[in-house]
Motif scaffolding. Structure first.
Motif, short mmCIF file in Angstrom:
data_model
loop_
_atom_site.label_atom_id
_atom_site.label_comp_id
_atom_site.label_asym_id
_atom_site.label_seq_id
_atom_site.Cartn_x
_atom_site.Cartn_y
_atom_site.Cartn_z
N ILE A 37 0.86 -1.18 0.00
CA ILE A 37 0.00 0.00 0.00
C ILE A 37 0.90 1.23 0.00
O ILE A 37 1.78 1.37 0.86
N HIS A 38 0.70 2.09 -0.96
CA HIS A 38 1.46 3.34 -1.04
C HIS A 38 1.04 4.27 0.10
O HIS A 38 -0.15 4.42 0.38
N ALA A 39 2.00 4.88 0.73
CA ALA A 39 1.73 5.89 1.76
C ALA A 39 2.74 7.02 1.58
O ALA A 39 3.64 6.94 0.74
N TYR A 75 10.42 1.99 4.46
CA TYR A 75 10.64 3.30 3.84
C TYR A 75 11.61 3.07 2.69
O TYR A 75 12.75 2.67 2.90
N GLU A 76 11.10 3.32 1.47
CA GLU A 76 11.89 2.99 0.29
C GLU A 76 12.12 4.22 -0.58
O GLU A 76 11.19 5.01 -0.80
N HIS A 87 5.92 2.30 2.55
CA HIS A 87 5.09 1.30 1.88
C HIS A 87 4.66 0.28 2.92
O HIS A 87 5.48 -0.22 3.68
N ILE A 88 3.37 -0.04 2.93
CA ILE A 88 2.81 -0.98 3.89
C ILE A 88 2.66 -2.33 3.18
O ILE A 88 1.90 -2.45 2.23
N TYR A 89 3.40 -3.32 3.65
CA TYR A 89 3.46 -4.62 3.00
C TYR A 89 2.45 -5.60 3.59
O TYR A 89 2.81 -6.62 4.17
#
Length: 105
Positions: A37-39, A75-76, A87-89
Protein backbone atom coordinates in the motif's frame (compact mmCIF):
# COMPACT_ATOMS: atom_id res chain seq x y z
CA UNK A 1 3.96 8.35 17.68
CA UNK A 2 4.98 8.40 14.02
CA UNK A 3 2.39 9.31 11.39
CA UNK A 4 2.11 8.48 7.71
CA UNK A 5 -0.66 9.29 5.25
CA UNK A 6 -2.63 7.58 2.49
CA UNK A 7 -5.04 9.10 -0.02
CA UNK A 8 -8.13 6.93 -0.50
CA UNK A 9 -11.49 7.21 -2.14
CA UNK A 10 -14.35 7.58 0.29
CA UNK A 11 -15.93 4.41 -1.13
CA UNK A 12 -12.78 2.33 -0.59
CA UNK A 13 -12.42 3.64 2.96
CA UNK A 14 -16.08 2.87 3.71
CA UNK A 15 -15.55 -0.69 2.45
CA UNK A 16 -12.44 -1.04 4.62
CA UNK A 17 -14.40 0.03 7.68
CA UNK A 18 -16.92 -2.72 6.99
CA UNK A 19 -14.17 -5.30 6.35
CA UNK A 20 -11.85 -4.23 9.20
CA UNK A 21 -8.91 -3.82 6.83
CA UNK A 22 -7.91 -1.64 3.89
CA UNK A 23 -6.49 -3.41 0.83
CA UNK A 24 -6.30 -0.74 -1.85
CA UNK A 25 -2.73 0.14 -2.86
CA UNK A 26 -3.45 3.31 -4.78
CA UNK A 27 -6.04 4.62 -7.21
CA UNK A 28 -7.36 1.65 -9.25
CA UNK A 29 -4.67 -0.74 -7.92
CA UNK A 30 -5.18 -3.25 -5.12
CA UNK A 31 -2.68 -4.51 -2.57
CA UNK A 32 -2.73 -7.88 -4.36
CA UNK A 33 -1.82 -6.21 -7.68
CA UNK A 34 0.86 -3.85 -6.34
CA UNK A 35 2.35 -5.86 -3.46
CA UNK A 36 2.11 -3.01 -0.95
CA UNK A 37 0.00 0.00 0.00
CA UNK A 38 1.46 3.34 -1.04
CA UNK A 39 1.73 5.89 1.76
CA UNK A 40 3.43 9.25 2.25
CA UNK A 41 5.25 11.23 4.86
CA UNK A 42 3.60 14.58 5.63
CA UNK A 43 5.87 16.55 3.29
CA UNK A 44 5.01 14.21 0.39
CA UNK A 45 1.19 14.28 0.50
CA UNK A 46 0.69 17.37 -1.67
CA UNK A 47 3.09 16.16 -4.36
CA UNK A 48 1.40 12.74 -4.53
CA UNK A 49 -2.09 14.25 -4.57
CA UNK A 50 -1.30 16.66 -7.39
CA UNK A 51 0.55 14.04 -9.46
CA UNK A 52 -1.89 11.13 -9.18
CA UNK A 53 -5.29 12.41 -7.97
CA UNK A 54 -6.16 15.65 -9.80
CA UNK A 55 -9.88 15.83 -10.48
CA UNK A 56 -10.66 12.63 -8.57
CA UNK A 57 -13.81 13.23 -6.50
CA UNK A 58 -14.64 12.09 -2.97
CA UNK A 59 -11.15 11.57 -1.57
CA UNK A 60 -10.19 11.17 2.06
CA UNK A 61 -6.78 11.54 3.64
CA UNK A 62 -6.03 8.75 6.11
CA UNK A 63 -3.77 9.65 9.03
CA UNK A 64 -2.05 6.43 10.10
CA UNK A 65 -0.25 5.70 13.37
CA UNK A 66 2.70 3.54 12.30
CA UNK A 67 2.94 1.96 15.75
CA UNK A 68 -0.55 0.47 15.32
CA UNK A 69 -0.05 -0.95 11.81
CA UNK A 70 0.06 -4.75 11.91
CA UNK A 71 1.84 -5.20 8.56
CA UNK A 72 5.51 -4.35 7.97
CA UNK A 73 6.25 -0.77 6.85
CA UNK A 74 9.34 -0.15 4.74
CA UNK A 75 10.64 3.30 3.84
CA UNK A 76 11.89 2.99 0.29
CA UNK A 77 13.70 5.47 -1.90
CA UNK A 78 12.00 6.47 -5.14
CA UNK A 79 14.30 7.79 -7.89
CA UNK A 80 14.26 11.57 -8.08
CA UNK A 81 12.67 12.04 -4.63
CA UNK A 82 14.40 13.48 -1.57
CA UNK A 83 12.58 11.49 1.11
CA UNK A 84 11.86 7.76 1.07
CA UNK A 85 8.21 6.75 0.78
CA UNK A 86 6.56 4.48 3.36
CA UNK A 87 5.09 1.30 1.88
CA UNK A 88 2.81 -0.98 3.89
CA UNK A 89 3.46 -4.62 3.00
CA UNK A 90 0.09 -6.13 3.89
CA UNK A 91 -3.47 -5.09 4.69
CA UNK A 92 -3.88 -1.91 6.72
CA UNK A 93 -5.84 -2.62 9.88
CA UNK A 94 -8.46 0.11 10.23
CA UNK A 95 -7.74 0.68 13.92
CA UNK A 96 -4.34 2.11 12.89
CA UNK A 97 -6.14 5.00 11.15
CA UNK A 98 -6.50 7.92 13.54
CA UNK A 99 -8.45 10.16 11.18
CA UNK A 100 -10.05 10.09 7.74
CA UNK A 101 -10.86 13.57 6.56
CA UNK A 102 -12.20 14.88 3.25
CA UNK A 103 -9.34 15.82 0.97
CA UNK A 104 -8.81 17.59 -2.36
CA UNK A 105 -5.54 17.70 -4.31
Amino acid sequence: MSLIYHIATAANWAQAQRDGQYTQSTLDRTLAEEGFIHASQAAQVERVANAFYPGVPDLVLLTIDTERVGAPIRYEQVPGQDLPYPHIYGPLNTDAVLEARPFEP
